[in-house]
Design a protein around this motif. Structure first.
Motif, mmCIF file in Angstrom:
data_model
loop_
_atom_site.group_PDB
_atom_site.id
_atom_site.type_symbol
_atom_site.label_atom_id
_atom_site.label_comp_id
_atom_site.label_asym_id
_atom_site.label_seq_id
_atom_site.Cartn_x
_atom_site.Cartn_y
_atom_site.Cartn_z
ATOM 1 N N LEU A 109 29.615 44.311 33.264
ATOM 2 C CA LEU A 109 30.030 44.307 34.672
ATOM 3 C C LEU A 109 30.841 43.048 34.957
ATOM 4 N N GLU A 110 31.784 43.157 35.875
ATOM 5 C CA GLU A 110 32.597 41.991 36.247
ATOM 6 C C GLU A 110 31.697 40.858 36.739
ATOM 7 N N VAL A 166 26.860 38.985 38.479
ATOM 8 C CA VAL A 166 27.621 40.205 38.735
ATOM 9 C C VAL A 166 28.372 40.059 40.053
ATOM 10 N N SER A 167 29.639 40.432 40.054
ATOM 11 C CA SER A 167 30.423 40.303 41.284
ATOM 12 C C SER A 167 31.352 41.495 41.448
ATOM 13 N N TYR A 168 31.348 42.056 42.649
ATOM 14 C CA TYR A 168 32.288 43.134 42.971
ATOM 15 C C TYR A 168 33.367 42.653 43.949
ATOM 16 N N HIS A 178 37.757 39.788 40.965
ATOM 17 C CA HIS A 178 38.138 40.666 39.853
ATOM 18 C C HIS A 178 39.579 40.403 39.433
#
Lengths: 338, 623
Positions: B475-476, B484-486, B491
């Motif tokens: 996951l990014e 974890v970062s969205y 990104h």
């Protein structure tokens, strides 16, 4: 099993990471997480030596919530990644976190081979008989007829029984435990870590959203005593509220007998031998539908892959004329140009 | 290959040659690989430059005498620089009709063929689909055919040895052929006799029989009037040093051994058998004494993912494969790129797509190596170009992976992997230093994606290191905390920094060089395993007086050398030569759109031939 022990005393909160846990409220995953965080301080392993490797799925978020080393891998491959970790550094305590889809569908090949090889790893299989993260498709453990998003008229694919598949793939350690039994689960995790070889623990994990109640006929507190046989090595296979029922062998079948009826006495009840090499009876216990057998069903101590490799490496080193790569490069047929 | 020039008649019946190409062919069971290898090693020890290439059937034991059961070994030896195993042959040794039939095309008209006439039976001729006996029907009149009753002569030579079975007798006839060829090229059979004594230490009778047959062949040739000439090939001018003959795949394996020792790390190989890469696994499993952990996995995916696990745990981790295997490893390679761990993936390319031509060579996995992953997923891609420099590039791949914390794809191909050539042995001491990014300190204020300011490589905290417990994954991740970062901007930032990290590798690789002309009319461009063929062709043109053709060969594909554009600008025409349908030409067009890239492509599972290259280059040169 870890040879190294630590002076440092850990508390369960030492293994709690700073990440907010994002599973659905009421999910059994919380029970598993907390049970393992409670079990780890009892194992005598150093925190920096603990590694969690997962694949993809709800369960595979697990490493983020443990304050230890961790890798959230790719779908189905955690056993192979973990094998590399353990071969690279045999001193680590390596845990594979997987689900029923991750281990038995996309990762089926790695799952059977890791068991066959008997690496010294621990595998926790979160079995909820459904795909959760992709929002509700049938899995390789879903029942025939089960209605899911990808089987609206009922599932037509017969399921795997994880224990049966695992023992068929030569699993030396197999335990099964309900997702609502944290005390026993904690103890099983400790035993799994002590066991030298691949230890597989199947947790019957309720998915509150997509498959709620899938194990309740066995795990609900109201029926548990009568429907479940929690098995222990060296003890008779008794169950029931008053432990009045037990398992006997009739020909090639396990049967339930009641003590005091038809002349059955306590002596007639089978005594569990988890350490037996022959898996026949273990398989029968795994397959039994009534009662559902939980606890450590098989715990046969065998040579691990690591031990075989170490012995071979020591032998080759002792016999070898090479200590440095230069020795190899200049060995055999060389010639000099002046 | 140009026909070797006759330099002088040293004496009657002895010609001095610059170079010669010999091919030994027979049934898979006739021992042709061994015969060829022995001739190669003996010639190398004599001081010749050598290059070899084996050619064996994919069937393990094809029916005896059949056309598809023919096994061959080609060797090119010279007193001059030898860069390829050669195209056409000066001498063909055919142990049976099938070998003659399938290899006659390669013999230069007027040149020599040695045949074992005993094998030209009616049955064997039928198996080789001959309507009439080529030894009798005049179809070989353009060649100098030396007919030898090799099987009978072998039996005769061994008639006094008691206790040796018939099968062993017939099997030693390859030594008769080798003995003859040794005499023809003024080579002493001594080295092979030593070899036989060592190989058959526990079977002295076999050793004696083979030696006897070898000598019998040698003396037979000496006394035979059918062989009018013997040939001398003087030692080549080679850089002083200690050499050995090495196969490309062995050199690759040894490059990793050297890198592991130099970096102080243990070597982990996760691999699944696949042609033509398996010999790297075969080689590395032998070296447990160096602490090598070679793990034969259950599939290609487990090969790379176990290596990723080992990289996480602090080993120098590699995985080896060929085209279809690389396709299977794709998702895992993306993971290794995302979690920024050091990993080397060796792709010994073969003819594709799909199963393609497993035993044939091709360069058609370049675009797969560069772009064959989901998402923005750059990795370093480098290519070895000779059997011997597989060592350097395996070493360099390891160095780049460890110093830049990234997967590196090392491309070789079936041609250089199975070919052999002299390798001037390198000691580990003379190889460049290899740093790694392992953490020090107590882990306070440390984050998994903290980066080196120069290289942008993240630091490497391996399990077992106190205070650095952390989680990585596909996951990014947040650029600062590593969690974890969205977050959209994060990104984009991480995507760009991963790309920039690979781009900056250009500051750590050598400049592109040109051979022959440094500017002028035509620049010949190649990459990877075609070096020998392209170098030989351009060199020949230069020797013929063309001084406006240059040659630039790429070993670094991603990133490209910084001076690439400057070199491209020095020539009027650029021709990109590849064993595919134009993949590197496409890449160059993306990077340098102001130039026109002409192409010369061959997609036959075969290396470039000298004549076709010369012809193409002449077309491009001004009249």
């Amino acid at each position: 099993m870890m040879e190294t022990t630590t002076e440092e005393k850990y508390m369960f909160k030492d293994f709690v990471s700073d990440q907010e846990v994002r599973w659905c409220p009421g999910c059994d995953d919380y029970v598993i997480l907390r049970s393992l965080q409670k079990a780890l301080p009892e194992m005598g392993v150093r925190k920096e030596d603990v590694v969690f490797i997962s694949g993809i799925g709800c369960s595979s978020r697990f490493p983020y919530y443990m304050d230890a080393y961790g890798m959230h891998g790719i779908h189905g491959r955690a056993p192979a990644i973990a094998t590399g970790v353990k071969l690279a550094n045999p001193d680590l305590s390596v845990w594979v976190i997987t689900g029923d889809g991750d281990s038995m569908a996309i990762g089926g090949n790695h799952f059977i081979h890791v068991l066959r090889r008997n690496m010294d790893l621990n595998i926790i299989l979160f079995n909820n008989e459904i795909y959760g993260l992709t929002k509700g498709q049938f899995s390789p453990t879903s029942l025939v007829g089960q209605k899911t998003k990808s089987s609206p008229y009922g599932n037509t694919q017969p399921p795997f029984l994880p224990g049966e598949l695992a023992i068929g793939a030569q699993a030396r350690f197999f335990a099964r435990i309900g997702g609502n039994m944290p005390k026993e689960m904690t103890q099983i995790f400790i035993e799994a870590e002590k066991f030298k070889g691949t230890a597989l623990i199947e947790v019957l994990q309720n998915c509150v959203i997509f498959n709620n109640g899938c194990f309740s006929k066995y795990t609900d507190k109201t029926v548990r005593d009568d429907q479940q046989l929690f098995i222990e090595h060296g003890k008779p296979m008794l169950f029931g509220k008053d432990r009045e029922k037990g398992l006997v062998l009739n020909g090639l079948k396990l049967e339930v007998a009641t003590i005091g009826e038809n002349g059955v006495t306590q002596e007639d009840i089978l005594v569990h031998d988890a350490k037996e090499q022959d898996p026949t009876l273990h398989q029968m216990l795994v397959r039994l539908e009534y009662p559902l057998v939980t606890g450590i069903i098989r715990s046969f101590v065998d040579v691990t892959l690591g031990e075989r490799e170490d012995a071979l490496t020591a032998q080759v080193k002792a016999d070898s004329e090479f200590t440095k790569t230069d020795d190899l490069f200049f060995s055999g047929e060389t010639y000099v140009v002046k | 290959m140009a026909i070797p020039r006759l330099l002088a008649d040293a004496e009657k019946g002895n010609e001095i040659l610059e170079a010669v190409v010999i091919r030994f062919v027979g049934d898979s069971g006739d021992g042709m690989q061994l015969t060829g290898t022995q001739f190669t090693d003996t010639s190398a020890m004599f001081g010749n430059d050598v290059a070899t290439f084996p050619n064996y059937p994919s069937e393990i034991r094809a029916p005896q005498g059949s056309l598809y059961g023919v096994s061959g070994f080609q060797v090119h030896i010279g007193s001059i620089e030898v860069s390829t195993p050669g195209d056409n042959v000066d001498l063909l040794v055919a142990m049976n009709p099938a070998g003659l039939k399938t290899n006659l095309y390669a013999v230069k008209p007027g040149h020599t063929i040695i045949v074992d006439t005993d094998s030209f039976s009616k049955k064997n001729l039928e198996k080789a689909k001959y309507d009439s006996n080529p030894l009798e029907d005049g179809s070989l009149e353009n060649y100098r055919v030396i007919e030898v009753e090799m099987t009978s002569l072998t039996k005769e030579a061994l008639k006094d040895i008691e206790g040796i079975d018939n099968k062993s007798i017939t099997r030693s006839k390859n030594m008769f052929a080798l003995g003859m060829v040794y005499w023809m090229y003024h080579r002493s059979p001594e080295y092979t006799i030593d070899f036989l004594n060592k190989k058959f230490r526990t079977q002295p009778l076999i050793a004696e029989a083979n030696t006897k047959v070898l000598n019998a062949g040698y003396y037979f040739a000496e006394t035979l009037e059918l062989i009018p000439n013997s040939y001398t090939i003087a030692p080549a001018k080679m850089e002083p040093g200690t050499y050995r003959i090495i196969l490309g795949n062995t050199a690759t394996a040894w490059g990793f051994l050297a890198a592991a020792e130099k970096s102080g790390l243990e070597l982990f190989l996760g691999s699944y058998p696949i042609t033509p890469a398996t010999d790297i696994l075969h080689e590395l499993v032998k070296h447990k004494h160096f602490g090598v952990k070679a793990f034969q996995a259950e599939d290609e995916i487990a090969g790379i993912t176990s290596a990723i696990g080992a990289a996480f745990a602090g080993d120098l981790a590699i995985t080896t494969t060929s085209g279809p295997g690389l396709a299977l490893k794709t998702e895992a390679l993306g993971l290794a790129m995302m979690i920024e761990l050091p990993l080397v993936v060796v792709n010994v390319q073969r003819g594709g797509p799909s199963t393609g031509l497993p035993t044939k060579t091709e360069q058609s996995d370049l675009l797969q190596a560069l772009y064959g992953r989901n998402g923005e997923s750059p990795v370093i891609v480098i290519a070895a170009s000779t059997p011997a420099n597989c060592f350097e590039y395996a070493y360099q791949a390891s160095k780049l992976a460890l110093e830049h914390m990234t997967p590196v794809i090392l491309l070789t191909d079936g041609y250089i992997a199975n070919g052999s050539a002299p390798w001037k042995i390198k000691t580990v001491a003379e190889m460049p230093e290899i740093r790694n990014n392992k953490v020090t300190g107590n882990g306070e204020e440390w984050h998994a994606y903290d980066r080196d300011e120069e290289t942008l490589a993240r630091s490497w905290a391996v399990p077992g290191t106190k205070g650095f417990e952390h989680r990585i994954g596909g996951l990014e991740k947040d650029q600062v905390t590593g969690n974890v970062s969205y977050v959209p901007e994060n990104h984009e930032f991480m995507t760009k920094i991963r790309a920039e990290k690979i781009k900056r590798v250009e500051n750590y690789i050598p400049d592109l060089t040109t051979e022959f002309a440094g500017e002028g009319d035509v620049l010949v461009i190649g990459w990877g395993g075609t070096y020998g063929a392209l170098h030989t062709a351009v060199k020949q043109l230069q020797e013929e007086g063309v001084d406006t053709i240059g040659f630039a060969h790429f070993n670094y594909i991603n990133p490209l050398p910084k001076n690439t554009e400057a070199i491209l600008g020095k020539f009027k025409k650029i021709v990109v030569c590849e064993l595919n349908n134009g993949q590197f030409a496409k890449v160059l067009r993306i990077h340098f759109s102001r130039f026109e890239f002409l192409q010369f492509n061959k997609i036959q599972g075969l290396p470039f031939g000298n004549d076709e290259l010369i012809q193409k280059f002449k077309q491009l040169l001004p009249k």
